[in-house]
Write a protein that holds these residues in place. Structure first.
Motif, PDB file in Angstrom:
ATOM      1  N   GLU A  62    -115.829  36.484 -59.468  1.00  0.00           N
ATOM      2  CA  GLU A  62    -116.888  35.725 -58.688  1.00  0.00           C
ATOM      3  C   GLU A  62    -118.332  36.529 -58.539  1.00  0.00           C
ATOM      4  O   GLU A  62    -119.312  36.037 -58.084  1.00  0.00           O
ATOM      5  CB  GLU A  62    -116.463  35.548 -57.298  1.00  0.00           C
ATOM      6  CG  GLU A  62    -115.226  34.694 -57.115  1.00  0.00           C
ATOM      7  CD  GLU A  62    -114.872  34.142 -55.761  1.00  0.00           C
ATOM      8  OE1 GLU A  62    -115.723  34.780 -55.069  1.00  0.00           O
ATOM      9  OE2 GLU A  62    -114.019  33.386 -55.559  1.00  0.00           O
ATOM     10  N   GLY A  63    -118.543  37.577 -59.299  1.00  0.00           N
ATOM     11  CA  GLY A  63    -119.442  38.465 -59.346  1.00  0.00           C
ATOM     12  C   GLY A  63    -119.936  39.499 -58.050  1.00  0.00           C
ATOM     13  O   GLY A  63    -121.085  39.874 -58.199  1.00  0.00           O
ATOM     14  N   LEU A  64    -118.939  39.436 -57.216  1.00  0.00           N
ATOM     15  CA  LEU A  64    -119.235  40.352 -55.937  1.00  0.00           C
ATOM     16  C   LEU A  64    -118.968  41.921 -56.314  1.00  0.00           C
ATOM     17  O   LEU A  64    -119.058  42.664 -55.578  1.00  0.00           O
ATOM     18  CB  LEU A  64    -118.117  39.874 -54.782  1.00  0.00           C
ATOM     19  CG  LEU A  64    -118.601  38.364 -54.436  1.00  0.00           C
ATOM     20  CD1 LEU A  64    -117.646  37.938 -53.371  1.00  0.00           C
ATOM     21  CD2 LEU A  64    -120.130  38.491 -53.632  1.00  0.00           C
ATOM     22  N   ASP A  82    -131.491  41.134 -59.071  1.00  0.00           N
ATOM     23  CA  ASP A  82    -130.096  40.518 -59.058  1.00  0.00           C
ATOM     24  C   ASP A  82    -130.335  39.248 -58.328  1.00  0.00           C
ATOM     25  O   ASP A  82    -129.882  38.375 -58.511  1.00  0.00           O
ATOM     26  CB  ASP A  82    -129.002  41.368 -58.623  1.00  0.00           C
ATOM     27  CG  ASP A  82    -127.465  40.764 -58.398  1.00  0.00           C
ATOM     28  OD1 ASP A  82    -127.389  40.174 -59.525  1.00  0.00           O
ATOM     29  OD2 ASP A  82    -127.057  40.901 -57.420  1.00  0.00           O
ATOM     30  N   ILE A  86    -129.626  35.233 -59.125  1.00  0.00           N
ATOM     31  CA  ILE A  86    -128.739  34.416 -58.253  1.00  0.00           C
ATOM     32  C   ILE A  86    -129.409  33.129 -57.871  1.00  0.00           C
ATOM     33  O   ILE A  86    -129.046  32.073 -57.935  1.00  0.00           O
ATOM     34  CB  ILE A  86    -128.139  35.319 -56.992  1.00  0.00           C
ATOM     35  CG1 ILE A  86    -127.352  36.091 -57.434  1.00  0.00           C
ATOM     36  CG2 ILE A  86    -127.608  34.166 -56.111  1.00  0.00           C
ATOM     37  CD1 ILE A  86    -126.818  37.302 -56.271  1.00  0.00           C
ATOM     38  N   SER A 164    -119.563  29.861 -55.686  1.00  0.00           N
ATOM     39  CA  SER A 164    -119.601  31.358 -56.086  1.00  0.00           C
ATOM     40  C   SER A 164    -120.934  31.823 -56.031  1.00  0.00           C
ATOM     41  O   SER A 164    -121.106  32.915 -55.324  1.00  0.00           O
ATOM     42  CB  SER A 164    -119.067  31.317 -57.678  1.00  0.00           C
ATOM     43  OG  SER A 164    -119.034  32.847 -57.904  1.00  0.00           O
ATOM     44  N   GLN A 168    -122.123  34.975 -53.364  1.00  0.00           N
ATOM     45  CA  GLN A 168    -123.099  36.092 -53.687  1.00  0.00           C
ATOM     46  C   GLN A 168    -124.399  36.353 -53.141  1.00  0.00           C
ATOM     47  O   GLN A 168    -124.853  37.324 -52.880  1.00  0.00           O
ATOM     48  CB  GLN A 168    -123.419  36.048 -55.496  1.00  0.00           C
ATOM     49  CG  GLN A 168    -122.178  36.036 -56.318  1.00  0.00           C
ATOM     50  CD  GLN A 168    -122.566  35.743 -57.794  1.00  0.00           C
ATOM     51  OE1 GLN A 168    -123.460  36.634 -58.297  1.00  0.00           O
ATOM     52  NE2 GLN A 168    -121.882  34.849 -58.378  1.00  0.00           N
TER      53      GLN A 168
END
Length: 230
Positions: A62-64, A82, A86, A164, A168
């Protein structure tokens, strides 16, 4: 071979571990860049290594969090670059998903959107003055409202990726809320988005959502400047 009960139990433990760790990442309990050590997490949460590793792998997808070269895990860093990425992806995926949803949504979709907004509005009325983004219940209802708007989009991938990316961005919403000077609420923005979506004014509601997403980026940028100037 595991029997069905053992498989169900393992799955439940993974979900519990995932929920606890995800909450820790989103709320800043685990700071950006922090190392997530399996043995320490076992002591803190009481889970065995297997569900923790599975939960961490899901969070990485999930990119966390990030998996490093030594097969460890770290919380994903926070940076304006970042956040810009996003935000860019949300505009590419979430706004078109809303367009499709508004065009295709039926009466059940409308009812679900109204119900989600109603719950969000009710909790905002109960909360004291302050950054609502730091309240866990509000954050959950805020997420539910935004995802309800996209629920009629026919692309499952768009819905999943939108969720997702929303998660983020949630770290950044909470981050900026801790340092924001103006503790404003967004209930009026949400009300406008809902009303115009239900009127099926596709162009206007997409423009509103785009501005709503960009406002998160501006809030975080302002928070970064205040921190750097402190």
């Amino acid at each position: 071979m595991h029997n069905i009960d053992e498989i169900k139990k393992e799955s439940t433990l993974v979900e519990q571990a995932f929920s606890r760790l995800r909450h820790g990442v989103l709320t800043g309990e685990f700071p950006a860049g922090a190392k997530l050590k399996i043995d320490e997490l076992q002591k803190t949460y009481g889970f065995s290594s297997s569900p923790l590793r599975e939960a961490l792998s899901r969070l990485a997808q999930e990119g966390l969090i990030r998996a490093d070269e030594r097969r460890g895990f770290r919380v994903a860093p926070i940076s304006l670059e970042d956040l810009a990425d996003i935000t860019h992806m949300r505009l590419m995926i979430e706004v078109p998903a809303l367009r499709e949803s508004v065009v295709r949504g039926d009466d059940a979709w409308e009812a679900a959107v109204v119900a989600c907004y109603h719950r969000l509005e009710r909790i905002e009325a109960r909360l004291s003055d302050g950054p609502v983004a730091l309240d866990d219940e509000w954050a959950g209802l805020h997420r539910a409202f935004h995802l309800s708007l996209l629920a009629a989009c026919p692309s499952e991938r768009q819905r999943v990726w939108s969720a997702s990316l929303f998660d983020q961005a949630e770290r950044y919403r909470r981050y900026s809320a801790r340092f924001r000077e103006a503790k404003r609420r967004k209930s009026n923005e949400h009300r406008k988005i809902m009303d115009i979506a239900l009127r099926r004014d596709v162009e206007t509601v997409c423009a509103l959502l785009e501005e709503h997403i960009l406002s998160t980026q501006r809030n975080v940028q302002a928070a970064f400047k205040r921190i750097q100037g402190a």
